[in-house]
Design an enzyme around this catalytic site. Structure first.
Site, PDB file in Angstrom:
ATOM      1  N   CYS A  79       0.839  -1.207   0.000  1.00  0.00           N
ATOM      2  CA  CYS A  79       0.000   0.000   0.000  1.00  0.00           C
ATOM      3  C   CYS A  79       0.872   1.254   0.000  1.00  0.00           C
ATOM      4  CB  CYS A  79      -0.930  -0.020   1.208  1.00  0.00           C
ATOM      5  SG  CYS A  79      -1.825   1.510   1.502  1.00  0.00           S
ATOM      6  N   CYS A  82      -0.015   3.934   2.581  1.00  0.00           N
ATOM      7  CA  CYS A  82       0.380   3.492   3.924  1.00  0.00           C
ATOM      8  C   CYS A  82       1.818   3.904   4.225  1.00  0.00           C
ATOM      9  CB  CYS A  82       0.248   1.981   4.062  1.00  0.00           C
ATOM     10  SG  CYS A  82      -1.435   1.337   3.885  1.00  0.00           S
TER      11      CYS A  82
END
Length: 322
Positions: A79, A82
């Site tokens: 991600c 993230c």
């Protein structure tokens, strides 16, 4: 590991109230024990950011949230957002210096937690405060917005549950085992009472909590548990439709208004319950007024004295009494 309450909408969830009260009582007990023994309870800076999995969620998050708000960062290695949000949250955890703890959860390795929190996309950030879970934001939000959200979270923790954070000692040994507070003198009785409450043995729970309060009248966990157990015992065999009809048909019937207020509270309509009883106090005199007033005070115990709805209702009660 199931989150206790996923909403800050103001609706009371008795299971969540129970968890919050127990968490707050345990935190107060731990602080008192640390003060008695001369310990500081301080943690090293590294303890402000932890990796959490499903097996450790109860201990690392739910129990820890009795002392300090725990922010949950759901992330994954693949991600990209993230990778932007994670380091920012870690930096803020260090900067806030014990006002919250950051728990990082890898969703690929902890699918059950992801499902339990109902997460549809990552990064997703939640918090757990005194056993209650609530959503904060999703996505890589701007730093200013994140700071504002964290400030609100910390304020809720302090005002609603008395959580003042944890002390951080930069010289503390990060490998030292945590020192657990010894069991209190009533822990076994409180555990038995909580088990009876969970099993819907309300009479047994009432008696167990009363046994604690005989020796320790100010015990916060016992006071909260007793108020809950008595409320649940009262509504257990009620016919909600009949109770509400009686209250609507005869507003002057104090008994009917008291029963309806109990149902209001269990159903999450806190302001309605309080308002109904304040109005009953205003309308009546003598024994009827005392009955409505005393039941209102009992319901205050269920919600907790720090709740703003209780504060507002106390003000309204004072106006009609004086």
């Amino acid at each position: 590991m199931q989150p206790r309450n996923m909403s800050m909408s103001g609706v009371v969830d008795l299971a969540a109230v129970k968890a919050a009260g127990e968490a707050k009582a345990k935190a107060e007990q731990a602080r008192a024990e640390a003060a008695r023994t001369g310990g500081t309870g301080a943690v090293p800076p590294a303890a402000l950011v932890i990796d959490v999995d499903e097996a450790g969620f109860e201990l690392d998050v739910l129990q820890r949230s009795a002392e300090v708000p725990v922010v949950l960062d759901f992330w994954a290695e693949w991600c990209e957002p993230c990778k932007q949000l994670g380091p920012l949250l870690e930096r803020l955890a260090a900067e806030y210096n014990g006002r919250f703890v950051l728990a990082k959860i890898d969703v690929d390795a902890n699918q059950m937690l992801m499902q339990q929190f109902g997460i549809q996309g990552i990064p997703a950030v939640f918090a757990v405060v005194a056993g209650q879970a609530l959503p904060l934001f999703q996505g890589a939000a701007p730093e200013a917005q994140i700071r504002e959200t964290l400030d609100q979270l910390i304020q809720v923790g302090e005002e609603r549950f008395g959580l003042t954070g944890i002390a951080v000692d930069p010289d503390a040994d990060p490998d030292a085992a945590p020192v657990e507070a010894p069991a209190g003198p009533y822990d076994a009785l409180l555990e038995a009472a909580a088990s009876a409450l969970d099993a819907n043995d309300f009479a047994g729970a009432v008696q167990a909590y009363k046994n604690v309060l005989v020796d320790d009248p100010g015990n916060p966990e016992a006071k909260l548990g007793l108020a809950q157990a008595e409320l649940l015992a009262r509504v257990q065999n009620m016919d909600p439709q009949a109770v509400r009809k009686d209250a609507a048909d005869d507003p002057a019937d104090v008994g009917a208004q008291i029963a309806a207020a109990d149902l209001d509270l269990v159903g999450g309509h806190v302001e309605d319950a309080f308002g109904r009883l304040v109005e009953a106090v205003r309308r009546t005199a003598g024994d009827d007024r005392d009955a409505a007033r005393l039941r209102l005070l009992e319901l205050f115990e269920v919600i907790g004295p720090d709740d703003p709805r209780v504060t507002a209702a106390r003000t309204s009660l004072a106006r009609v009494l004086f």
